[in-house]
Scaffold this motif. Structure first.
Motif, short mmCIF file in Angstrom:
data_model
loop_
_atom_site.label_atom_id
_atom_site.label_comp_id
_atom_site.label_asym_id
_atom_site.label_seq_id
_atom_site.Cartn_x
_atom_site.Cartn_y
_atom_site.Cartn_z
N ASP B 256 0.93 -1.22 0.05
CA ASP B 256 -0.03 0.11 -0.03
C ASP B 256 0.93 1.14 -0.11
O ASP B 256 1.86 1.50 0.94
N VAL B 257 0.64 1.93 -1.11
CA VAL B 257 1.60 3.10 -1.18
C VAL B 257 0.77 4.48 -0.99
O VAL B 257 1.26 5.54 -1.31
N GLY B 258 -0.40 4.47 -0.85
CA GLY B 258 -1.16 5.55 -0.82
C GLY B 258 -1.15 6.56 0.32
O GLY B 258 -1.80 7.75 0.20
N ARG B 259 -0.29 6.47 1.28
CA ARG B 259 -0.20 7.33 2.44
C ARG B 259 0.47 8.59 1.75
O ARG B 259 1.24 8.96 1.16
N GLY B 260 -0.31 9.57 2.47
CA GLY B 260 0.27 11.10 2.21
C GLY B 260 -0.71 11.77 1.06
O GLY B 260 -0.58 12.78 0.82
N LEU B 261 -1.59 10.96 0.57
CA LEU B 261 -2.33 11.57 -0.52
C LEU B 261 -3.86 12.21 0.15
O LEU B 261 -4.03 11.50 1.10
N PRO B 262 -4.46 13.08 -0.44
CA PRO B 262 -5.76 13.64 0.02
C PRO B 262 -6.63 12.50 0.03
O PRO B 262 -7.80 12.49 0.69
N SER B 263 -6.73 11.59 -1.09
CA SER B 263 -7.39 10.03 -1.02
C SER B 263 -6.79 9.27 -1.47
O SER B 263 -5.93 9.31 -2.42
N ARG B 264 -7.12 7.94 -1.20
CA ARG B 264 -6.65 6.74 -1.89
C ARG B 264 -7.72 6.09 -2.76
O ARG B 264 -7.32 5.33 -3.43
N PHE B 265 -8.64 6.85 -2.92
CA PHE B 265 -9.73 6.11 -4.00
C PHE B 265 -9.28 6.88 -5.34
O PHE B 265 -9.06 7.94 -5.47
N GLY B 266 -9.56 5.99 -6.33
CA GLY B 266 -9.60 6.53 -7.73
C GLY B 266 -9.99 5.54 -8.69
O GLY B 266 -10.31 4.45 -8.31
N PHE B 267 -9.93 5.83 -10.02
CA PHE B 267 -10.17 4.62 -10.70
C PHE B 267 -8.87 4.45 -11.83
O PHE B 267 -8.63 3.00 -12.00
N GLY B 268 -8.47 5.37 -12.21
CA GLY B 268 -7.31 5.23 -13.13
C GLY B 268 -5.94 5.12 -12.95
O GLY B 268 -5.54 5.64 -11.58
N VAL B 269 -5.00 4.57 -13.53
CA VAL B 269 -3.51 4.63 -13.34
C VAL B 269 -2.90 4.47 -14.80
O VAL B 269 -3.34 3.58 -15.36
N ALA B 270 -1.90 5.18 -14.71
CA ALA B 270 -1.13 5.10 -16.14
C ALA B 270 0.34 5.22 -15.98
O ALA B 270 0.99 5.86 -14.87
N THR B 271 1.16 4.55 -16.94
CA THR B 271 2.52 4.42 -16.84
C THR B 271 3.17 4.99 -18.19
O THR B 271 2.45 4.77 -19.16
N ALA B 272 4.20 5.46 -18.16
CA ALA B 272 4.84 6.02 -19.40
C ALA B 272 6.16 5.59 -19.71
O ALA B 272 6.94 5.61 -18.97
#
Lengths: 87, 379
Positions: B256-272
């Protein structure tokens, strides 16, 4: 019998009107799908049920799904239309 | 002299699909005519093994799901064979539902198409609803249900997410031939090492706050996963219950790496490709499922030091936005193009790896998916 298809359905390669023979609605839809393969899956789903927004009328009367009690004869008229829905 | 238009942004919307074209500078985009007008287009993709070949997955309220294909770079589109389930009477004994009285199944929505491996140019994989994966080995002329997944022994513990019981992510690992990951709502992630013959659940460490057992084997509501393009053993995950990273092909579970974000909820993720070791997320309010605060913000996660950084300076896109699970994308150019397609029908993009952002002056219908295809070499 005389079969009338909605113009949107006719875009899947079927004529808007056709004369076909079938004993009941399941056979009629099967005949249409065989003759016009792009209609496969459009009027009914994979389980064979009429799609939610497809309406079938026999001699102007709405039919509930593919009611097997509805038999068809040469003088009947079947209309297959899309219902008012969406947004 | 203008550079050739070789970047194609593929946008699936509530009312059809669109191809947007630009040159490598990606400053201006030309919006093409609508594809499958009136249908929900959940996904558009290109098949790089066959130049000029594009697919659109359309789900029509009236006529059901349909695959469309273009073989001329997106100018003309034709309906292609659509995966269907055989009627019960046509099913091979022992291969259909074990109980003849079980509810009849039908393909409801087509979610995601993934071209197969480069050495199997006729193979396509397609995720669908309800909890279906199909495979074609004849270039989409026919489709077979992938029973290694759809009859998985854990299936009775799978549930639908709000978008339905969908196989929404199908990813090939370019570094491990035969390795395939799928994301299913709400069943979690599964890995195959034999291109779909068999699957095993890989969800260790991912919370399921909506279940009595907070860390079940399956049942997590994965929203999207993305492979690190330079090191595909590293995988980033936006789940209903947080942002996660796996660094060993999911064998090591998820951190789990979501610590520090205003919310851990979301739908998308992308990499480049040009930004390895990083992933891009768009956190949303878990209740309203819209952007937090008063504007659109995309965060960059850097795995080396587990740091988060908001990328959009100031508040150039005020208001409440949201993206669906396929609403974030990146291209493979350097500098990287990053893209967000919102449910309010806007495309926001950066052509320089997230330093500067703009909103396309075009109003689309609500956007389901966005994908970037680059024709030709990287630079």
């Amino acid at each position: 019998m005389e079969v009338h298809l909605d113009r949107w359905l006719a875009e899947f390669g079927a004529p808007p009107e056709a004369r076909l023979s079938a004993r009941d609605l399941t056979e009629l839809l099967g005949t249409l799908e065989t003759r016009y393969p792009r209609l496969q899956g459009k009027m009914r789903d994979d389980a064979g049920a009429i799609r939610r927004f497809v309406r079938v009328f026999v001699n102007g009367e709405p039919v509930d799904g593919l009611d097997p009690r509805v038999t068809l004869g040469p003088d009947d008229r079947v209309d297959i239309l899309h219902s008012i829905a969406g947004g | 002299m203008a550079r050739p238009e070789r970047v194609v942004l593929m946008v699936g919307t509530r009312k059809g699909g669109y191809l947007l074209r630009s040159d490598a500078a990606r400053r201006r985009w030309k919006v093409g005519p609508v594809i499958a007008d009136g249908s929900d287009v959940y996904h558009l993709t290109a098949d790089p093994r066959h130049p000029g070949e594009f697919y659109a997955l359309a789900n029509n309220d009236f006529w059901g799901p349909m695959v469309y294909r273009s073989t001329d770079g997106g100018t003309r589109w034709r309906e292609a064979p659509t995966p269907r389930l055989p009627r019960r009477s046509q099913r091979t004994p022992g291969m259909g539902p074990p109980d003849a009285s079980a509810p009849a199944r039908s393909v409801r929505n087509l979610w995601h198409l993934t071209p197969g491996p480069a050495d199997q140019p006729e193979t396509l994989l397609l995720g669908a609803d309800p909890h279906l994966l199909f495979r074609s080995d004849d270039h989409g002329r026919s489709w077979t249900e992938v029973r290694g997944l759809t009859e998985h022994p854990t299936r009775d513990r799978w549930n639908p997410g709000a978008g339905g019981p969908c196989v929404h992510t199908v990813l090939l690992d370019p570094a491990h031939p035969g390795r395939l990951y799928v994301g299913i709502s709400a069943a979690g992630t599964f890995r195959s090492d034999d291109l779909g013959e068999s699957f095993r659940p890989v969800n260790r460490g991912v919370r399921a706050d909506f279940q009595p057992d907070r860390y079940p084997e399956v049942g997590q509501c994965v929203h999207k996963i993305a492979l690190d393009p330079k090191n595909p053993q590293t995988i980033y995950r936006q789940d209903h219950c947080g942002m996660y990273v796996s660094r060993d092909g999911m064998d090591d579970g998820w951190t789990d790496v979501g610590r520090g974000l205003p919310s851990r909820f979301g739908f998308g993720v992308a990499t480049a490709e040009a930004l390895p070791g990083r992933a891009f997320f768009l956190p949303l309010d878990p209740q309203s499922r819209t952007t937090l605060g008063d504007g659109l913000q995309i965060y960059q996660y850097t795995d080396r030091d587990r740091r988060w950084r908001p990328l959009i300076r100031g508040n150039p896109f005020p208001g409440r936005h949201a993206v669906h699970r396929e609403g974030l994308a990146a291209d493979r150019l350097d500098p990287a193009g990053l893209y967000a397609g919102t449910t309010t029908g806007r495309v926001v993009w950066s052509a320089n790896g997230g330093r500067d952002w703009a909103m396309l002056p075009y109003q689309f219908p609500a956007i389901h998916s966005i994908e970037a295809f680059v024709d030709g070499p990287n630079r």
